[in-house]
Structures are given as C-alpha cells and as structure tokens.
Design a protein around this motif. Structure first.
Motif, PDB file in Angstrom:
ATOM      1  N   TRP A  49      32.543  28.240  35.801  1.00 56.56           N
ATOM      2  CA  TRP A  49      33.051  29.601  36.576  1.00 56.56           C
ATOM      3  C   TRP A  49      34.483  29.450  37.096  1.00 56.56           C
ATOM      4  N   THR A  50      35.260  30.415  37.041  1.00 55.46           N
ATOM      5  CA  THR A  50      36.645  30.433  37.259  1.00 55.46           C
ATOM      6  C   THR A  50      36.858  31.818  38.095  1.00 55.46           C
ATOM      7  N   VAL A  51      37.880  31.739  39.069  1.00 56.52           N
ATOM      8  CA  VAL A  51      38.242  32.972  39.649  1.00 56.52           C
ATOM      9  C   VAL A  51      38.766  33.988  38.700  1.00 56.52           C
ATOM     10  N   GLY A  52      38.249  35.432  38.864  1.00 58.66           N
ATOM     11  CA  GLY A  52      38.759  36.351  38.049  1.00 58.66           C
ATOM     12  C   GLY A  52      38.088  36.618  36.863  1.00 58.66           C
ATOM     13  N   GLU A  53      37.065  35.997  36.573  1.00 56.83           N
ATOM     14  CA  GLU A  53      36.219  36.146  35.422  1.00 56.83           C
ATOM     15  C   GLU A  53      35.481  37.570  35.410  1.00 56.83           C
ATOM     16  N   ASN A  54      35.220  38.029  34.361  1.00 66.35           N
ATOM     17  CA  ASN A  54      34.570  39.261  34.192  1.00 66.35           C
ATOM     18  C   ASN A  54      34.867  40.766  35.112  1.00 66.35           C
ATOM     19  N   ILE A  55      36.219  40.651  35.200  1.00 75.37           N
ATOM     20  CA  ILE A  55      36.877  41.950  35.851  1.00 75.37           C
ATOM     21  C   ILE A  55      37.434  42.960  34.636  1.00 75.37           C
ATOM     22  N   PHE A  93      40.111  46.777  41.212  1.00 74.55           N
ATOM     23  CA  PHE A  93      41.358  46.665  40.247  1.00 74.55           C
ATOM     24  C   PHE A  93      41.372  47.831  39.469  1.00 74.55           C
ATOM     25  N   VAL A  94      42.406  48.534  39.858  1.00 79.07           N
ATOM     26  CA  VAL A  94      42.814  49.815  38.956  1.00 79.07           C
ATOM     27  C   VAL A  94      42.667  49.842  37.473  1.00 79.07           C
ATOM     28  N   ARG A  95      43.662  49.023  36.975  1.00 79.54           N
ATOM     29  CA  ARG A  95      44.286  48.878  35.580  1.00 79.54           C
ATOM     30  C   ARG A  95      44.827  47.643  35.119  1.00 79.54           C
ATOM     31  N   SER A  96      44.615  47.395  33.826  1.00 82.02           N
ATOM     32  CA  SER A  96      45.231  46.078  33.332  1.00 82.02           C
ATOM     33  C   SER A  96      46.497  46.488  32.594  1.00 82.02           C
ATOM     34  N   GLU A  97      47.485  45.719  33.209  1.00 79.03           N
ATOM     35  CA  GLU A  97      48.904  45.737  32.752  1.00 79.03           C
ATOM     36  C   GLU A  97      49.206  44.516  32.171  1.00 79.03           C
ATOM     37  N   GLY A  98      49.249  44.106  30.785  1.00 79.03           N
ATOM     38  CA  GLY A  98      49.412  42.941  30.132  1.00 79.03           C
ATOM     39  C   GLY A  98      48.605  41.712  30.842  1.00 79.03           C
ATOM     40  N   ASN A  99      49.355  40.711  31.328  1.00 78.06           N
ATOM     41  CA  ASN A  99      48.346  39.658  31.952  1.00 78.06           C
ATOM     42  C   ASN A  99      48.215  39.746  33.528  1.00 78.06           C
ATOM     43  N   LEU A 100      48.460  41.138  33.946  1.00 71.60           N
ATOM     44  CA  LEU A 100      48.450  41.403  35.158  1.00 71.60           C
ATOM     45  C   LEU A 100      47.121  42.589  35.579  1.00 71.60           C
ATOM     46  N   TRP A 101      46.712  42.337  36.879  1.00 72.16           N
ATOM     47  CA  TRP A 101      45.999  43.324  37.284  1.00 72.16           C
ATOM     48  C   TRP A 101      46.702  44.337  38.338  1.00 72.16           C
ATOM     49  N   ASN A 102      46.523  45.480  38.144  1.00 66.63           N
ATOM     50  CA  ASN A 102      46.992  46.433  39.099  1.00 66.63           C
ATOM     51  C   ASN A 102      45.928  46.610  40.122  1.00 66.63           C
ATOM     52  N   ALA A 103      45.997  46.010  41.508  1.00 66.40           N
ATOM     53  CA  ALA A 103      44.889  45.852  42.440  1.00 66.40           C
ATOM     54  C   ALA A 103      45.176  46.675  43.458  1.00 66.40           C
ATOM     55  N   LYS A 122      45.874  37.710  35.937  1.00 68.49           N
ATOM     56  CA  LYS A 122      44.684  37.528  35.506  1.00 68.49           C
ATOM     57  C   LYS A 122      43.995  36.026  35.487  1.00 68.49           C
ATOM     58  N   GLN A 123      45.076  35.294  35.306  1.00 66.90           N
ATOM     59  CA  GLN A 123      44.391  33.678  35.518  1.00 66.90           C
ATOM     60  C   GLN A 123      44.756  33.210  37.182  1.00 66.90           C
ATOM     61  N   GLN A 124      43.516  33.268  37.672  1.00 67.81           N
ATOM     62  CA  GLN A 124      43.561  32.665  39.067  1.00 67.81           C
ATOM     63  C   GLN A 124      43.821  33.827  40.151  1.00 67.81           C
ATOM     64  N   PRO A 218      33.717  37.605  39.912  1.00 71.72           N
ATOM     65  CA  PRO A 218      35.121  37.017  39.875  1.00 71.72           C
ATOM     66  C   PRO A 218      35.539  36.446  41.422  1.00 71.72           C
ATOM     67  N   LEU A 219      34.571  36.851  42.186  1.00 76.27           N
ATOM     68  CA  LEU A 219      34.848  36.332  43.662  1.00 76.27           C
ATOM     69  C   LEU A 219      33.827  35.867  44.193  1.00 76.27           C
ATOM     70  N   PRO A 220      33.743  35.016  45.303  1.00 75.96           N
ATOM     71  CA  PRO A 220      32.476  34.488  46.071  1.00 75.96           C
ATOM     72  C   PRO A 220      31.707  35.747  46.431  1.00 75.96           C
ATOM     73  N   VAL A 221      30.119  35.244  46.696  1.00 74.65           N
ATOM     74  CA  VAL A 221      29.180  36.299  47.040  1.00 74.65           C
ATOM     75  C   VAL A 221      29.380  36.228  48.665  1.00 74.65           C
ATOM     76  N   LYS A 222      29.684  35.120  49.323  1.00 74.02           N
ATOM     77  CA  LYS A 222      29.686  35.166  50.614  1.00 74.02           C
ATOM     78  C   LYS A 222      30.396  33.745  50.934  1.00 74.02           C
ATOM     79  N   ALA A 223      30.664  33.649  52.144  1.00 78.46           N
ATOM     80  CA  ALA A 223      31.144  32.326  52.627  1.00 78.46           C
ATOM     81  C   ALA A 223      31.056  31.958  54.228  1.00 78.46           C
ATOM     82  N   GLU A 224      31.177  30.841  54.682  1.00 76.27           N
ATOM     83  CA  GLU A 224      31.213  30.453  55.950  1.00 76.27           C
ATOM     84  C   GLU A 224      32.023  29.378  56.362  1.00 76.27           C
ATOM     85  N   VAL A 225      33.304  29.282  56.865  1.00 71.16           N
ATOM     86  CA  VAL A 225      34.091  28.191  56.476  1.00 71.16           C
ATOM     87  C   VAL A 225      34.602  27.641  57.980  1.00 71.16           C
TER      88      VAL A 225
END
Length: 243
Positions: A49-55, A93-103, A122-124, A218-225
């Motif tokens: 699993w990695t941050v940002g997968e499946n966007i 996540f509006v659109r892809s621009e090269g290696n970036l997400w316009n969010a 797009k990485q991390q 790509p992000l957690p379902v829930k958290a309590e920290v």
C-alpha cells in the motif's frame, strides 16, 4: 538405502532448507514480525500500500475531521495553531498535470466555509505548490492529520500484512523508540460503506493510536491518534467517496 536413494534424500533436505531460508529472507526483508502463517504465505506486491494509489481525475473523498492545532506530532513538524472541530473536509482530484495532481480542498467548519486549490505530487501526495496565506489556517490541520500518513509512509510502499512494520521514531528525553506496525485486520463500517481495513498502530503515551487503511484507497479510511500526554491529536472518518 541405496547410494541413489541417499543422494535424493540429501537433495530433498537441502531443497527444503533452502525454501525455508528463502521464506525467512522474504519475511525479514519485508520488515515485519510475522506470524507462522506468513512463512507459508509470504507477502507479495499485491499486499503493498502507498499513499496516493488508485487516484484518477474526478476522484473525491469526504471526511469528518477533528484536528487540534499545536498537537506536537512526532511524525511531522508541519503543525500549527489552527484547529478544525467536527469539520467536513472534501478532497477532489480535479485533473492530472504531468507528475502532479491539481487538487481542490473544501472545508465546512461550523458556520465557516473555505476552499483552496493545491498541486500535489503523484508520489506521496506531497505539496508541490505554495499554500495561499488565507488558506493556511484551514490547510495546516488537514496536513497534520488526514495527510500525515504520508510522513508515516515516508520511504515508499509498505505491506498491509499482519505484523508489518512501517516507520520507527525516537521520542522522549531518553530516546525511546517506537514502531508503527500493522496490528489487526478488521471490517470497518463508515458512512461511506464497509471496508476491510488493516489497523496501523503505535503508542506514545498509554492511549494507542490507530489508523485504518484499505487496499484501493489512497488515503486512510479512519484514524484516532493521541500524543504522549494521551490527548487527542486528531480523528477522522470517511463519509463519502468517488473513485
């Protein structure tokens, strides 16, 4: 036993030993203290699993979020004085621009509404553009809670496997070391639906911190920290999604 039989037996023993050693190497190389079943079924790329997968363009997540400013996170220095209490946060996540997400980010915090646009790698999903001054008080609590998983997953893909160790950190005046690791696998019910999630956990004080992660998200379902003083740092739950 014949000479041929002895040779076959010897090769069989060595082959079995070789397989066992290979499994141990795979398990240890994966960075986790695995139960016995993991030796029989070692982790594979499908368990990563990695941050940002499946966007994809149009992917959107909405969370209920409480994040307390100045909580002194051990994972990230990106904290500030701002807080969000029972806020609704939408990440689109509006659109892809090269290696970036316009969010785009939208926040509903009581009677206050705010929105802003960021470029995220797009990485991390790290910041790839400055945050506007008027949006900083709203973005900081998001960055130090919902997006803090990218600091825990700092050096790339991690295994969603029981016992899998993620990053470790040193805390306190005597330099105690704690590890974040996968502690459990459970079915999680949220307003966005039911998910099979792995519990990433660690304990700094006496209250355990937990972050629920699911394959395909790509992000957690829930958290309590919680922090070392057992004070809530943040909590959030996914309430809607579009992938």
């Amino acid at each position: 036993m014949s000479r041929r039989g002895k040779v076959v037996l010897a090769f069989g023993i060595l082959a079995g030993f070789g397989v066992s050693v290979s499994l141990v190497i795979i398990v240890l190389g994966g960075g986790f203290s695995a139960p016995f079943t993991s030796f029989l079924s070692p982790p594979s790329n499908a368990d990563l699993w990695t941050v940002g997968e499946n966007i994809h363009p149009g992917t959107e997540f909405r969370y209920s979020l409480t994040a307390l400013g100045g909580h002194n996170s051990p994972w990230s220095s990106l904290v500030g004085p701002s807080s969000l209490i029972n806020a609704t946060v939408t990440v689109h996540f509006v659109r892809s621009e090269g290696n970036l997400w316009n969010a785009s980010f939208s926040i509903e915090n009581g009677t206050t509404s705010k929105s802003g646009t960021m470029f995220l790698s797009k990485q991390q999903l790290t910041n790839a553009s400055p945050v506007s001054r008027d949006f900083i008080p709203f973005y900081q609590p998001i960055e130090s809670s919902l997006l803090e998983i990218r600091d825990i997953d700092l050096d790339g893909p991690k295994y969603l496997v029981m016992g899998a160790e993620w990053n470790s950190l040193t805390i306190g005046p005597i330099g105690s070391t704690i590890s974040a690791k996968i502690l459990d696998k459970e079915k999680v019910q949220t307003p966005a639906g039911a998910f099979t999630a792995y519990v990433l956990g660690y304990t700094i004080g006496t209250k355990p911190s937990k972050i629920w992660l699911s394959h395909g998200l790509p992000l957690p379902v829930k958290a309590e920290v919680y922090n070392a003083q057992n004070e809530l740092q943040y909590k959030f739950t996914l309430i809607n999604k579009r992938i």
